[in-house]
Design an enzyme around this catalytic site. Structure first.
Site, PDB file in Angstrom:
ATOM      1  N   ASP A   1      -1.154  11.380  15.799  1.00  0.00           N
ATOM      2  CA  ASP A   1      -1.687  11.073  14.640  1.00  0.00           C
ATOM      3  C   ASP A   1      -2.944   9.862  15.206  1.00  0.00           C
ATOM      4  O   ASP A   1      -2.518   8.794  14.194  1.00  0.00           O
ATOM      5  CB  ASP A   1      -0.868  10.838  13.005  1.00  0.00           C
ATOM      6  CG  ASP A   1      -1.635  10.948  12.250  1.00  0.00           C
ATOM      7  OD1 ASP A   1      -2.799  11.627  12.024  1.00  0.00           O
ATOM      8  OD2 ASP A   1      -1.498  10.704  11.033  1.00  0.00           O
TER       9      ASP A   1
ATOM     10  N   VAL B   1       4.367   1.001   1.608  1.00  0.00           N
ATOM     11  CA  VAL B   1       4.329   0.147   2.538  1.00  0.00           C
ATOM     12  C   VAL B   1       5.354  -1.649   1.421  1.00  0.00           C
ATOM     13  O   VAL B   1       4.564  -2.019   0.931  1.00  0.00           O
ATOM     14  CB  VAL B   1       3.284  -0.368   3.495  1.00  0.00           C
ATOM     15  CG1 VAL B   1       4.165  -1.474   4.472  1.00  0.00           C
ATOM     16  CG2 VAL B   1       3.832   1.363   4.160  1.00  0.00           C
TER      17      VAL B   1
ATOM     18  N   GLY C   1       0.738  -1.095  -0.076  1.00  0.00           N
ATOM     19  CA  GLY C   1       0.067   0.053  -0.125  1.00  0.00           C
ATOM     20  C   GLY C   1       1.085   1.422  -0.115  1.00  0.00           C
ATOM     21  O   GLY C   1       1.952   1.305   0.086  1.00  0.00           O
TER      22      GLY C   1
ATOM     23  N   LYS D   1       8.781   0.069   5.423  1.00  0.00           N
ATOM     24  CA  LYS D   1       8.100   0.987   4.671  1.00  0.00           C
ATOM     25  C   LYS D   1       9.181   2.173   4.188  1.00  0.00           C
ATOM     26  O   LYS D   1      10.019   2.188   5.126  1.00  0.00           O
ATOM     27  CB  LYS D   1       8.045   2.401   5.716  1.00  0.00           C
ATOM     28  CG  LYS D   1       6.459   3.798   5.710  1.00  0.00           C
ATOM     29  CD  LYS D   1       6.362   4.353   6.691  1.00  0.00           C
ATOM     30  CE  LYS D   1       5.284   5.553   6.117  1.00  0.00           C
ATOM     31  NZ  LYS D   1       4.733   5.864   7.797  1.00  0.00           N
TER      32      LYS D   1
ATOM     33  N   MET E   1       3.330   9.642   2.044  1.00  0.00           N
ATOM     34  CA  MET E   1       4.733  10.237   2.622  1.00  0.00           C
ATOM     35  C   MET E   1       5.484   9.128   1.765  1.00  0.00           C
ATOM     36  O   MET E   1       6.405   9.219   1.444  1.00  0.00           O
ATOM     37  CB  MET E   1       5.210  10.589   4.176  1.00  0.00           C
ATOM     38  CG  MET E   1       4.665  11.731   4.695  1.00  0.00           C
ATOM     39  SD  MET E   1       5.272  13.058   3.846  1.00  0.00           S
ATOM     40  CE  MET E   1       6.703  12.980   5.069  1.00  0.00           C
TER      41      MET E   1
ATOM     42  N   GLY F   1       0.438   5.544   1.663  1.00  0.00           N
ATOM     43  CA  GLY F   1       0.475   6.552   2.346  1.00  0.00           C
ATOM     44  C   GLY F   1       0.960   8.102   1.331  1.00  0.00           C
ATOM     45  O   GLY F   1       1.296   8.209   0.222  1.00  0.00           O
TER      46      GLY F   1
END
Length: 591
Positions: free
Chosen positions: A137, A28, A21, A43, A25, A23
């Site tokens: 977060d 992964v 996947g 990551k 930034m 995100g």
């Protein structure tokens, strides 16, 4: 199709085998750790973000997470920068989905499921806080749920040490840190001032989403969402989903308190939620616990019997008395020993006969009853301490009918326009209803067994008494006698005075019982005209300052006959808190 530039590469002894996947930034990947002989997650910081400051923040995630070893936090195994400049984190692989994905597919979750997941998340968050780290977060997308049904917190990319001086360098002034749907109000104002309480707010917003299927606030723009976090109370959970247990709803709403100091700790959240999850413990576990208790009891009885048989009793006259100190975490509490008389909790020691005593401590005044009881050993000639952490006493919910029309008030706070008040905790409650012309109020008591008693009704033309006047804050501490006018009350005054509605005024009417905001001199004057001049007044600066501290927001006041406000940079956020006419400036807190 463009080939993935990272697949097949090796970072820190890990060969990347599949993309999992991406995100904002980083991406992964699944990888094979050659030395550990296991699958891991990796990551990788995206090239578009691989600037010095972004890379530094990315590696800080690894440094923060590597300090934490807890089953509810994704464990970081390594972090580094490859020879080609790629920054990476190597983490344990969680085979499962994020809670964000689960919400997208299934919507709201059952309260017992949320209790189990929420307790685990809170425990993980407590472990993070114990290392002096703020996650900053917490949200459903950053909670992973593996095939073993264990929740794990991930993505500490925005985390900071509570005492880290580098924060000011890495976080620019005015930059909101966190995700707008779940961000705490203080992180919107200035993220550099955030404490671990900001994570509790985000946890509360996450639990709210899990229970209802939507975040506390939604709007067409992030700006409007963040403004709601600053100014609006979320809709009560049980209005959206009445099946949610009231205790759970109250806990989540405490997590969403605007003032950080009013939120519970992560451990307190975990403990409260675990009370629900333990109800479904297996019979085997219950049997094992029972056997353990019986074993301890038998061994304890045997050791006590041996001590009694082998030790001669001392002369009764030689036993000096003990002293007992009661340390209650609730103001204005009272206590008694065994079946003795009640007395107020006070600093210092109280002489008491040596021996074991059953101590009961409970709150005084109105509202929910909070109590603690336990056995305390008071050795002869020594000082014993009863550390009483008072808790509320849930009972089967009772609906208290309130005849008539208009707004219901409960213990000095507007409740809503309902036919009845639902109460599910022991306590003494002042309840009233006002339709704009007639006022009626009464007292309802619920004992520890859930039995209801109801006092005679008091009728008048204007609101008065403990159902309308408030004398204690949410923690039970005394405050100046006052009443914060809700939107319904101000709207009643506005229509009677034929005033035009200011911009955005009618939108507030969706939550008529909430404190009115966006007031002006005309609305404040109209509100005063609802009552006789001898009854109410706006507070002076001294009283307003204390109320502003209690509510952590602005309060309208009179300063030498001039209308003013304090405690808020803008009058739009100032509340109208009326006080008795004789208590405008020099009143001390009512006790």
């Amino acid at each position: 199709m463009v080939a993935d530039p990272h697949l097949g590469k090796t970072y820190g002894n890990v060969r990347l085998t599949a993309r999992l996947g991406q995100g904002a930034m980083g991406a992964v990947y699944r990888g094979w750790h050659e030395r550990m002989d296991r699958d891991v997650a990796v990551k990788v910081l995206l090239n578009s973000h691989a600037k010095d400051k972004a890379r530094e923040r990315f590696l800080r995630e690894g440094q923060s997470a590597a300090k934490i070893d807890h089953e509810n936090v994704v464990h970081v195994l390594d972090a580094g920068v490859a020879p080609d400049g790629t920054a990476y984190l190597i983490m344990e692989l969680v085979n499962g989905h994020s809670l964000g994905n689960i919400l997208d597919e299934n919507g709201a979750l059952a309260p017992e499921v949320v209790a189990r997941l929420g307790s685990s998340i809170a425990l993980g968050l407590a472990a993070i806080h114990a290392k002096g780290i703020i996650h900053r977060d917490i949200k459903p997308d950053n909670i992973l749920l593996g095939h073993d049904k264990k929740a794990k917190i991930t993505d500490l990319g925005l985390a900071k040490q509570t005492d880290d001086p580098e924060l000011n360098r890495l976080t620019a002034t005015g930059m909101v840190v966190g995700t707008p749907l779940y961000v705490a109000p203080e992180c919107i104002r200035d993220p550099r001032t955030a404490t671990i309480s900001a994570d509790i707010y985000s946890l509360g917003a996450t639990l709210y989403h899990l229970l209802t299927g939507r975040p506390p606030f939604t709007a067409e723009s992030p700006y409007e969402v963040m403004r709601a976090h600053l100014e609006i109370r979320p809709q009560p959970l049980r209005e959206i989903a009445p099946h949610i247990p009231s205790g759970m709803a109250q806990l989540v709403e405490r997590c969403l308190a605007k003032a950080p100091e009013r939120r519970p700790t992560a451990l307190a959240v975990a403990d409260a939620l675990s009370q629900g999850s333990r109800l479904k413990a297996s019979a085997n576990r219950g049997l094992a616990l029972l056997i353990g208790i019986l074993t301890v009891a038998v061994l304890g009885a045997a050791s006590v019997a041996w001590a009694v048989l082998t030790r001669p009793p001392p002369p009764a006259a030689a036993l000096p008395p003990a002293t007992l100190a009661i340390e209650a975490d609730h103001p204005g509490a009272r206590w008694r020993s065994d079946d003795g008389a009640w007395q107020l909790v006070a600093p210092g020691n109280t002489p008491t006969p040596a021996g074991r005593h059953h101590i009961t401590v409970e709150s005084t005044g109105g509202g929910m009853l909070r109590a603690w009881e336990g056995d305390v050993d008071c050795p002869s000639g020594a000082r014993a301490v009863a550390a009483a952490a008072l808790t509320t006493i849930p009972v089967t919910e009772l609906r208290i009918p309130v005849p008539g029309d208009g707004m219901i008030f409960l213990d000095g706070v507007a409740f809503g326009i309902e036919p009845a008040v639902p109460l599910d905790h022991a306590g003494t409650y002042a309840i009233g209803r006002w339709d704009g012309s007639a006022w009626q109020s009464f007292t309802a008591g619920i004992d520890r067994q859930g039995r209801l008693s109801r006092g005679a009704a008091v009728v008048g033309a204007h609101p008065d008494g403990p159902a309308w006047w408030r004398e204690r804050d949410d923690s039970g501490s005394p405050v100046d006698r006052h009443h914060v006018l809700c939107w319904w009350e101000i709207e009643l005054a506005r229509t009677r005075s034929n005033l035009s509605a200011p911009p955005g005024w009618l939108i507030q009417g969706q939550r008529r019982e909430q404190p009115a905001l966006g007031l002006n001199a005309g609305l404040l004057g109209a509100a005063r005209d609802l009552f006789t001049a001898e009854m109410v007044a706006l507070p002076g600066r001294e009283v307003a300052a204390r109320l502003s501290m209690a509510y952590q927001t602005g309060i309208w006041c009179m300063d030498q006959r001039r209308l003013d406000f304090l405690g808020s940079p803008s009058p739009q956020n100032a509340l109208c808190a009326l006080v008795p006419a004789v208590a405008t400036g020099e009143a001390r807190p009512h006790r």
